[in-house]
Design a protein around this motif. Structure first.
Motif, PDB file in Angstrom:
ATOM      1  N   ILE A   9       0.832  -1.197   0.000  1.00 43.91           N
ATOM      2  CA  ILE A   9       0.000   0.000   0.000  1.00 43.91           C
ATOM      3  C   ILE A   9       0.870   1.252   0.000  1.00 43.91           C
ATOM      4  O   ILE A   9       0.583   2.234  -0.673  1.00 43.91           O
ATOM      5  N   GLU A  88       1.593   8.245  -6.397  1.00 48.07           N
ATOM      6  CA  GLU A  88       0.926   6.958  -6.283  1.00 48.07           C
ATOM      7  C   GLU A  88       1.016   6.252  -7.636  1.00 48.07           C
ATOM      8  O   GLU A  88       0.835   6.873  -8.684  1.00 48.07           O
ATOM      9  N   PHE A  90      -0.112   2.995 -10.098  1.00 49.84           N
ATOM     10  CA  PHE A  90      -1.184   2.029 -10.356  1.00 49.84           C
ATOM     11  C   PHE A  90      -0.780   1.079 -11.475  1.00 49.84           C
ATOM     12  O   PHE A  90      -0.355   1.519 -12.550  1.00 49.84           O
ATOM     13  N   SER A 101     -19.109  -5.856 -18.108  1.00 52.85           N
ATOM     14  CA  SER A 101     -19.403  -4.729 -17.230  1.00 52.85           C
ATOM     15  C   SER A 101     -18.181  -3.999 -16.754  1.00 52.85           C
ATOM     16  O   SER A 101     -18.304  -3.014 -16.062  1.00 52.85           O
ATOM     17  N   GLN A 102     -17.015  -4.439 -17.102  1.00 51.37           N
ATOM     18  CA  GLN A 102     -15.841  -3.847 -16.487  1.00 51.37           C
ATOM     19  C   GLN A 102     -15.022  -2.991 -17.436  1.00 51.37           C
ATOM     20  O   GLN A 102     -13.926  -2.581 -17.104  1.00 51.37           O
ATOM     21  N   PHE A 107      -7.777  -1.857 -12.691  1.00 54.69           N
ATOM     22  CA  PHE A 107      -6.681  -1.234 -11.958  1.00 54.69           C
ATOM     23  C   PHE A 107      -6.456  -1.916 -10.611  1.00 54.69           C
ATOM     24  O   PHE A 107      -7.395  -2.357  -9.956  1.00 54.69           O
ATOM     25  N   GLY A 108      -5.198  -1.961 -10.199  1.00 53.67           N
ATOM     26  CA  GLY A 108      -4.882  -2.302  -8.828  1.00 53.67           C
ATOM     27  C   GLY A 108      -5.234  -1.140  -7.914  1.00 53.67           C
ATOM     28  O   GLY A 108      -5.594  -0.055  -8.384  1.00 53.67           O
ATOM     29  N   LYS A 109      -5.105  -1.361  -6.606  1.00 61.01           N
ATOM     30  CA  LYS A 109      -5.505  -0.334  -5.643  1.00 61.01           C
ATOM     31  C   LYS A 109      -4.425   0.717  -5.423  1.00 61.01           C
ATOM     32  O   LYS A 109      -4.654   1.684  -4.697  1.00 61.01           O
ATOM     33  N   GLY A 110      -3.279   0.526  -6.014  1.00 55.71           N
ATOM     34  CA  GLY A 110      -2.249   1.538  -5.972  1.00 55.71           C
ATOM     35  C   GLY A 110      -1.225   1.332  -4.878  1.00 55.71           C
ATOM     36  O   GLY A 110      -1.507   0.716  -3.842  1.00 55.71           O
TER      37      GLY A 110
ATOM     38  N   TYR B  35     -14.474   7.115 -13.894  1.00 53.11           N
ATOM     39  CA  TYR B  35     -14.016   6.368 -12.738  1.00 53.11           C
ATOM     40  C   TYR B  35     -14.241   7.210 -11.479  1.00 53.11           C
ATOM     41  O   TYR B  35     -14.220   8.431 -11.524  1.00 53.11           O
ATOM     42  N   GLN B  37     -12.412   7.502  -7.605  1.00 50.71           N
ATOM     43  CA  GLN B  37     -11.230   7.091  -6.861  1.00 50.71           C
ATOM     44  C   GLN B  37     -11.465   7.348  -5.385  1.00 50.71           C
ATOM     45  O   GLN B  37     -11.717   8.482  -4.963  1.00 50.71           O
ATOM     46  N   GLY B  40      -7.847   3.708  -0.657  1.00 52.70           N
ATOM     47  CA  GLY B  40      -7.767   2.286  -0.385  1.00 52.70           C
ATOM     48  C   GLY B  40      -8.507   1.395  -1.373  1.00 52.70           C
ATOM     49  O   GLY B  40      -8.404   0.169  -1.304  1.00 52.70           O
ATOM     50  N   LEU B  41      -9.250   2.012  -2.273  1.00 58.90           N
ATOM     51  CA  LEU B  41     -10.032   1.223  -3.242  1.00 58.90           C
ATOM     52  C   LEU B  41      -9.551   1.411  -4.666  1.00 58.90           C
ATOM     53  O   LEU B  41     -10.030   0.723  -5.571  1.00 58.90           O
ATOM     54  N   GLY B  42      -8.634   2.326  -4.891  1.00 59.36           N
ATOM     55  CA  GLY B  42      -8.135   2.548  -6.239  1.00 59.36           C
ATOM     56  C   GLY B  42      -9.190   3.176  -7.132  1.00 59.36           C
ATOM     57  O   GLY B  42     -10.080   3.902  -6.662  1.00 59.36           O
ATOM     58  N   LEU B  43      -9.104   2.892  -8.412  1.00 59.01           N
ATOM     59  CA  LEU B  43     -10.060   3.422  -9.382  1.00 59.01           C
ATOM     60  C   LEU B  43     -11.098   2.364  -9.717  1.00 59.01           C
ATOM     61  O   LEU B  43     -10.750   1.221 -10.009  1.00 59.01           O
ATOM     62  N   LEU B  45     -14.510   1.665 -12.156  1.00 58.72           N
ATOM     63  CA  LEU B  45     -15.213   2.131 -13.337  1.00 58.72           C
ATOM     64  C   LEU B  45     -16.704   2.299 -13.059  1.00 58.72           C
ATOM     65  O   LEU B  45     -17.361   1.371 -12.559  1.00 58.72           O
ATOM     66  N   PHE B  90     -12.752  10.829 -12.122  1.00 64.11           N
ATOM     67  CA  PHE B  90     -11.870  11.000 -13.267  1.00 64.11           C
ATOM     68  C   PHE B  90     -12.558  10.551 -14.538  1.00 64.11           C
ATOM     69  O   PHE B  90     -13.155   9.475 -14.588  1.00 64.11           O
TER      70      PHE B  90
END
Lengths: 117, 114
Positions: A9, A88, A90, A101-102, A107-110, B35, B37, B40-43, B45, B90
């Motif tokens: 994190i 940060e 990503f 649906s995606q 993306f990862g959470k960063g 998106y 943001q 802790g959850l990122g991006l 959609l 975003f």
């Protein structure tokens, strides 16, 4: 289902030290892989991307990443970190759109990078 | 070349109010995205559009709607804002929806719902 995991994190490194940010993905086919950077208060900027071919890809700002299929990883590296790299980061994976649906990027959470002077 | 512009930059909104976040791109990209943001959850959609006239739901579409009347604009509407919609939003665009396309991001809109 497609997914991206960034295990760290928050990472702190000293200026001039080397950096490695981890990214693991889950995807059934050959993935398209991306690393984005977000500076404070800004949008995301593409650092580099991998589609095929040479598994070591070079990006902007001196960053590189290595695709390892056997480990399902796409770790980001930089040999010497600068204070301006604090941001940060990503990791993202893309696949062909099937009208699901995606959308096309997951993306990862960063990982937040802090740089010590 | 501006790329992607978003407006407003930030907004404080009373719960129950209607709000439209604006997004315009000048790259003639076919695909556009919204998106949110959160720490802790990122991006995640919200909605996407493959081309003018078509839209699709993302991971977290509830409470949001979009339209794509032309190539350049992709507004996001909160019909009746709730505090859980407090976030940074975003807008992004890409040449097409296929997964090998780089997405270009706007500067974001910081929305606070009280």
């Amino acid at each position: 289902a497609q997914s991206v995991t960034q295990p760290d994190i928050h990472i702190t490194v000293s200026e001039g030290a080397s950096l490695e940010l981890r990214c693991n993905y889950s995807y059934g086919a050959t993935p398209y892989l991306f690393w984005y950077v977000q500076s404070p208060g800004q949008g995301l900027q593409l650092l580099l991307k991998y589609f095929s071919g040479d598994t070591l890809v070079q990006g902007i700002k001196g960053f590189e990443a290595e695709f390892k299929r056997s480990q399902s990883s796409f770790n980001l590296r930089k040999p010497s970190v600068h204070w301006s790299d604090a941001a940060e980061y990503f990791c993202a994976v893309g696949g062909m759109n099937y009208g699901g649906s995606q959308g096309n990027l997951i993306f990862g959470k960063g990982t937040k990078l802090s740089v010590k002077p | 070349i501006a790329g992607i512009t978003q407006a407003p930059t930030s907004q404080i909104l009373a719960a129950g109010r209607r709000m439209t976040l604006r997004c315009t791109q000048d790259m003639r990209h076919n695909a556009m995205y919204w998106y949110r943001q959160d720490l802790g959850l990122g991006l995640r959609l919200i909605h996407y559009s493959n081309t003018a006239g078509t839209t699709g739901k993302g991971e977290v579409p509830d409470g949001y709607s979009v339209s794509r009347a032309n190539t350049d604009d992709f507004p996001l509407t909160l019909a009746s804002a709730v505090p859980s919609q407090t976030s940074v939003y975003f807008c992004a665009s890409s040449v097409g929806l296929a997964g090998y396309n780089e997405q270009f991001f706007g500067p974001g809109t910081r929305l606070t719902v009280l």
